[in-house]
Design a protein around this motif. Structure first.
Motif, PDB file in Angstrom:
ATOM      1  N   ASN A 193     -56.498  17.249 -75.807  1.00  0.00           N
ATOM      2  CA  ASN A 193     -56.259  18.644 -75.812  1.00  0.00           C
ATOM      3  C   ASN A 193     -54.827  18.870 -75.836  1.00  0.00           C
ATOM      4  O   ASN A 193     -53.835  18.226 -75.090  1.00  0.00           O
ATOM      5  CB  ASN A 193     -56.683  19.102 -74.217  1.00  0.00           C
ATOM      6  N   VAL A 194     -54.470  19.483 -77.206  1.00  0.00           N
ATOM      7  CA  VAL A 194     -53.080  19.482 -77.194  1.00  0.00           C
ATOM      8  C   VAL A 194     -52.651  21.104 -77.172  1.00  0.00           C
ATOM      9  O   VAL A 194     -53.148  21.932 -77.742  1.00  0.00           O
ATOM     10  CB  VAL A 194     -52.706  19.277 -78.828  1.00  0.00           C
ATOM     11  N   THR A 195     -51.709  21.266 -76.108  1.00  0.00           N
ATOM     12  CA  THR A 195     -51.387  22.717 -76.097  1.00  0.00           C
ATOM     13  C   THR A 195     -49.939  22.801 -76.595  1.00  0.00           C
ATOM     14  O   THR A 195     -49.058  22.162 -76.349  1.00  0.00           O
ATOM     15  CB  THR A 195     -51.182  22.907 -74.354  1.00  0.00           C
ATOM     16  N   PHE A 196     -49.799  23.909 -77.229  1.00  0.00           N
ATOM     17  CA  PHE A 196     -48.490  24.145 -77.914  1.00  0.00           C
ATOM     18  C   PHE A 196     -48.144  25.503 -77.373  1.00  0.00           C
ATOM     19  O   PHE A 196     -48.745  26.369 -77.180  1.00  0.00           O
ATOM     20  CB  PHE A 196     -48.972  24.827 -79.630  1.00  0.00           C
ATOM     21  N   LYS A 197     -46.912  25.511 -76.962  1.00  0.00           N
ATOM     22  CA  LYS A 197     -46.340  26.627 -76.213  1.00  0.00           C
ATOM     23  C   LYS A 197     -45.096  26.913 -76.700  1.00  0.00           C
ATOM     24  O   LYS A 197     -44.241  26.149 -77.174  1.00  0.00           O
ATOM     25  CB  LYS A 197     -46.124  26.197 -74.482  1.00  0.00           C
ATOM     26  N   SER A 198     -44.811  28.338 -76.674  1.00  0.00           N
ATOM     27  CA  SER A 198     -43.568  28.778 -77.418  1.00  0.00           C
ATOM     28  C   SER A 198     -43.100  30.177 -77.018  1.00  0.00           C
ATOM     29  O   SER A 198     -44.216  30.953 -76.461  1.00  0.00           O
ATOM     30  CB  SER A 198     -43.630  28.979 -79.027  1.00  0.00           C
ATOM     31  N   LYS A 199     -41.977  30.624 -77.018  1.00  0.00           N
ATOM     32  CA  LYS A 199     -41.878  32.123 -76.753  1.00  0.00           C
ATOM     33  C   LYS A 199     -42.283  32.796 -78.026  1.00  0.00           C
ATOM     34  O   LYS A 199     -42.428  32.620 -79.121  1.00  0.00           O
ATOM     35  CB  LYS A 199     -40.371  32.145 -76.501  1.00  0.00           C
ATOM     36  N   ASP A 200     -42.333  34.263 -77.896  1.00  0.00           N
ATOM     37  CA  ASP A 200     -42.574  35.157 -78.851  1.00  0.00           C
ATOM     38  C   ASP A 200     -43.751  34.787 -79.660  1.00  0.00           C
ATOM     39  O   ASP A 200     -43.872  35.266 -80.916  1.00  0.00           O
ATOM     40  CB  ASP A 200     -41.209  35.466 -79.511  1.00  0.00           C
TER      41      ASP A 200
ATOM     42  N   LYS B 202     -63.934  17.160 -84.639  1.00  0.00           N
ATOM     43  CA  LYS B 202     -63.216  18.607 -84.405  1.00  0.00           C
ATOM     44  C   LYS B 202     -61.908  18.633 -84.448  1.00  0.00           C
ATOM     45  O   LYS B 202     -61.162  17.542 -84.153  1.00  0.00           O
ATOM     46  CB  LYS B 202     -63.727  18.603 -82.828  1.00  0.00           C
ATOM     47  N   TYR B 203     -61.305  19.621 -84.833  1.00  0.00           N
ATOM     48  CA  TYR B 203     -59.959  19.977 -84.918  1.00  0.00           C
ATOM     49  C   TYR B 203     -59.886  21.546 -85.065  1.00  0.00           C
ATOM     50  O   TYR B 203     -60.030  22.202 -86.091  1.00  0.00           O
ATOM     51  CB  TYR B 203     -59.388  19.272 -86.374  1.00  0.00           C
ATOM     52  N   ASP B 204     -60.105  22.177 -83.727  1.00  0.00           N
ATOM     53  CA  ASP B 204     -59.946  23.554 -83.502  1.00  0.00           C
ATOM     54  C   ASP B 204     -59.187  24.038 -82.656  1.00  0.00           C
ATOM     55  O   ASP B 204     -58.810  23.483 -81.659  1.00  0.00           O
ATOM     56  CB  ASP B 204     -61.406  24.136 -83.223  1.00  0.00           C
ATOM     57  N   TYR B 205     -58.278  25.230 -82.983  1.00  0.00           N
ATOM     58  CA  TYR B 205     -57.647  25.981 -82.148  1.00  0.00           C
ATOM     59  C   TYR B 205     -58.200  27.124 -81.329  1.00  0.00           C
ATOM     60  O   TYR B 205     -59.078  27.888 -81.798  1.00  0.00           O
ATOM     61  CB  TYR B 205     -56.577  26.694 -83.339  1.00  0.00           C
ATOM     62  N   TYR B 206     -57.622  27.094 -80.047  1.00  0.00           N
ATOM     63  CA  TYR B 206     -58.191  28.176 -79.322  1.00  0.00           C
ATOM     64  C   TYR B 206     -57.068  29.231 -78.577  1.00  0.00           C
ATOM     65  O   TYR B 206     -55.778  28.390 -78.330  1.00  0.00           O
ATOM     66  CB  TYR B 206     -59.027  27.363 -78.144  1.00  0.00           C
ATOM     67  N   LEU B 207     -57.336  30.300 -78.286  1.00  0.00           N
ATOM     68  CA  LEU B 207     -56.284  31.325 -77.747  1.00  0.00           C
ATOM     69  C   LEU B 207     -56.807  31.661 -76.232  1.00  0.00           C
ATOM     70  O   LEU B 207     -57.911  32.018 -76.112  1.00  0.00           O
ATOM     71  CB  LEU B 207     -55.817  32.403 -78.393  1.00  0.00           C
ATOM     72  N   PRO B 208     -56.064  31.599 -75.390  1.00  0.00           N
ATOM     73  CA  PRO B 208     -56.245  32.035 -74.138  1.00  0.00           C
ATOM     74  C   PRO B 208     -56.650  33.564 -74.015  1.00  0.00           C
ATOM     75  O   PRO B 208     -56.053  34.385 -74.819  1.00  0.00           O
ATOM     76  CB  PRO B 208     -55.235  31.645 -73.331  1.00  0.00           C
ATOM     77  N   LEU B 209     -57.563  34.095 -73.268  1.00  0.00           N
ATOM     78  CA  LEU B 209     -57.688  35.607 -72.991  1.00  0.00           C
ATOM     79  C   LEU B 209     -56.363  36.163 -72.651  1.00  0.00           C
ATOM     80  O   LEU B 209     -56.285  37.330 -73.322  1.00  0.00           O
ATOM     81  CB  LEU B 209     -58.735  35.626 -71.979  1.00  0.00           C
ATOM     82  N   LYS B 210     -55.668  35.796 -71.867  1.00  0.00           N
ATOM     83  CA  LYS B 210     -54.282  36.258 -71.624  1.00  0.00           C
ATOM     84  C   LYS B 210     -53.397  35.586 -72.425  1.00  0.00           C
ATOM     85  O   LYS B 210     -52.976  34.402 -72.351  1.00  0.00           O
ATOM     86  CB  LYS B 210     -54.135  35.974 -70.086  1.00  0.00           C
ATOM     87  N   GLU B 211     -52.583  36.622 -73.293  1.00  0.00           N
ATOM     88  CA  GLU B 211     -51.560  36.210 -74.076  1.00  0.00           C
ATOM     89  C   GLU B 211     -50.318  35.621 -73.383  1.00  0.00           C
ATOM     90  O   GLU B 211     -49.857  36.292 -72.788  1.00  0.00           O
ATOM     91  CB  GLU B 211     -51.179  37.102 -74.970  1.00  0.00           C
ATOM     92  N   ASN B 212     -50.173  34.325 -73.617  1.00  0.00           N
ATOM     93  CA  ASN B 212     -48.997  33.860 -73.046  1.00  0.00           C
ATOM     94  C   ASN B 212     -48.110  32.762 -73.840  1.00  0.00           C
ATOM     95  O   ASN B 212     -47.406  31.798 -73.329  1.00  0.00           O
ATOM     96  CB  ASN B 212     -49.545  32.895 -71.522  1.00  0.00           C
ATOM     97  N   GLY B 213     -48.274  32.932 -75.020  1.00  0.00           N
ATOM     98  CA  GLY B 213     -47.543  32.159 -75.967  1.00  0.00           C
ATOM     99  C   GLY B 213     -47.916  30.615 -76.248  1.00  0.00           C
ATOM    100  O   GLY B 213     -47.279  29.624 -76.775  1.00  0.00           O
ATOM    101  N   GLU B 214     -49.324  30.384 -75.767  1.00  0.00           N
ATOM    102  CA  GLU B 214     -49.905  28.925 -75.706  1.00  0.00           C
ATOM    103  C   GLU B 214     -51.070  29.216 -76.952  1.00  0.00           C
ATOM    104  O   GLU B 214     -51.688  30.149 -77.040  1.00  0.00           O
ATOM    105  CB  GLU B 214     -50.541  28.728 -74.615  1.00  0.00           C
ATOM    106  N   VAL B 215     -51.325  28.006 -77.422  1.00  0.00           N
ATOM    107  CA  VAL B 215     -52.609  27.667 -78.318  1.00  0.00           C
ATOM    108  C   VAL B 215     -53.029  26.410 -77.784  1.00  0.00           C
ATOM    109  O   VAL B 215     -52.251  25.388 -77.776  1.00  0.00           O
ATOM    110  CB  VAL B 215     -52.000  27.791 -79.915  1.00  0.00           C
ATOM    111  N   LEU B 216     -54.302  26.235 -77.603  1.00  0.00           N
ATOM    112  CA  LEU B 216     -54.932  24.994 -77.564  1.00  0.00           C
ATOM    113  C   LEU B 216     -55.565  24.575 -78.667  1.00  0.00           C
ATOM    114  O   LEU B 216     -56.321  25.160 -79.446  1.00  0.00           O
ATOM    115  CB  LEU B 216     -55.825  25.189 -76.404  1.00  0.00           C
ATOM    116  N   LEU B 217     -55.242  23.255 -78.880  1.00  0.00           N
ATOM    117  CA  LEU B 217     -55.923  22.621 -80.067  1.00  0.00           C
ATOM    118  C   LEU B 217     -56.696  21.386 -79.345  1.00  0.00           C
ATOM    119  O   LEU B 217     -56.521  20.754 -78.743  1.00  0.00           O
ATOM    120  CB  LEU B 217     -55.058  21.715 -81.182  1.00  0.00           C
ATOM    121  N   VAL B 218     -58.003  21.471 -79.744  1.00  0.00           N
ATOM    122  CA  VAL B 218     -59.048  20.255 -79.235  1.00  0.00           C
ATOM    123  C   VAL B 218     -59.456  19.586 -80.653  1.00  0.00           C
ATOM    124  O   VAL B 218     -59.790  19.883 -81.666  1.00  0.00           O
ATOM    125  CB  VAL B 218     -60.408  21.031 -78.859  1.00  0.00           C
ATOM    126  N   GLU B 219     -59.295  18.221 -80.347  1.00  0.00           N
ATOM    127  CA  GLU B 219     -59.550  17.212 -81.371  1.00  0.00           C
ATOM    128  C   GLU B 219     -60.476  16.096 -80.743  1.00  0.00           C
ATOM    129  O   GLU B 219     -60.347  15.888 -79.661  1.00  0.00           O
ATOM    130  CB  GLU B 219     -58.095  16.488 -81.516  1.00  0.00           C
TER     131      GLU B 219
END
Length: 95
Positions: free
Chosen positions: A5-12, A39-56
């Motif tokens: 589980n790889v979480t990418f976090k950023s501003k804007d 598997k190599y898929d990206y997921y977005l949280p329901l609440k926009e918070n600048g994060e993207v989750l990658l599941v591999e």
């Protein structure tokens, strides 16, 4: 099997732009065809918070390590720098 589980976090919402770039330039699709990848898929949280989750999902740790040392990953890391992204990685071993 190895699961990341790889979480990418950023501003804007730059993390979303980063993964969109990886999808549009074919880099993410390349990973999906690497040996041992399930598997190599990206997921977005329901609440926009600048994060993207990658599941591999990978067959073996050796397959994952080969992926992590590939030229494709080095190129992805270079692209990631321009988006100023913070990365958090969780690794699980499952049967």
């Amino acid at each position: 099997m190895v699961v990341l589980n790889v979480t990418f976090k950023s501003k804007d919402n730059l993390a979303l732009l980063y993964v969109k770039e990886l999808e549009s330039n074919g880099m993410a699709e390349y990973v999906r065809h690497e040996k041992g990848n399930h598997k190599y898929d990206y997921y977005l949280p329901l609440k926009e918070n600048g994060e993207v989750l990658l599941v591999e999902k990978w067959d073996t740790l050796e397959d994952l390590n080969a992926h992590l040392s590939s030229d494709n990953i080095k190129k992805m890391q270079e692209i990631k720098k321009k988006y100023n992204i913070e990365t958090n990685l969780e690794k699980y071993f499952v049967e």
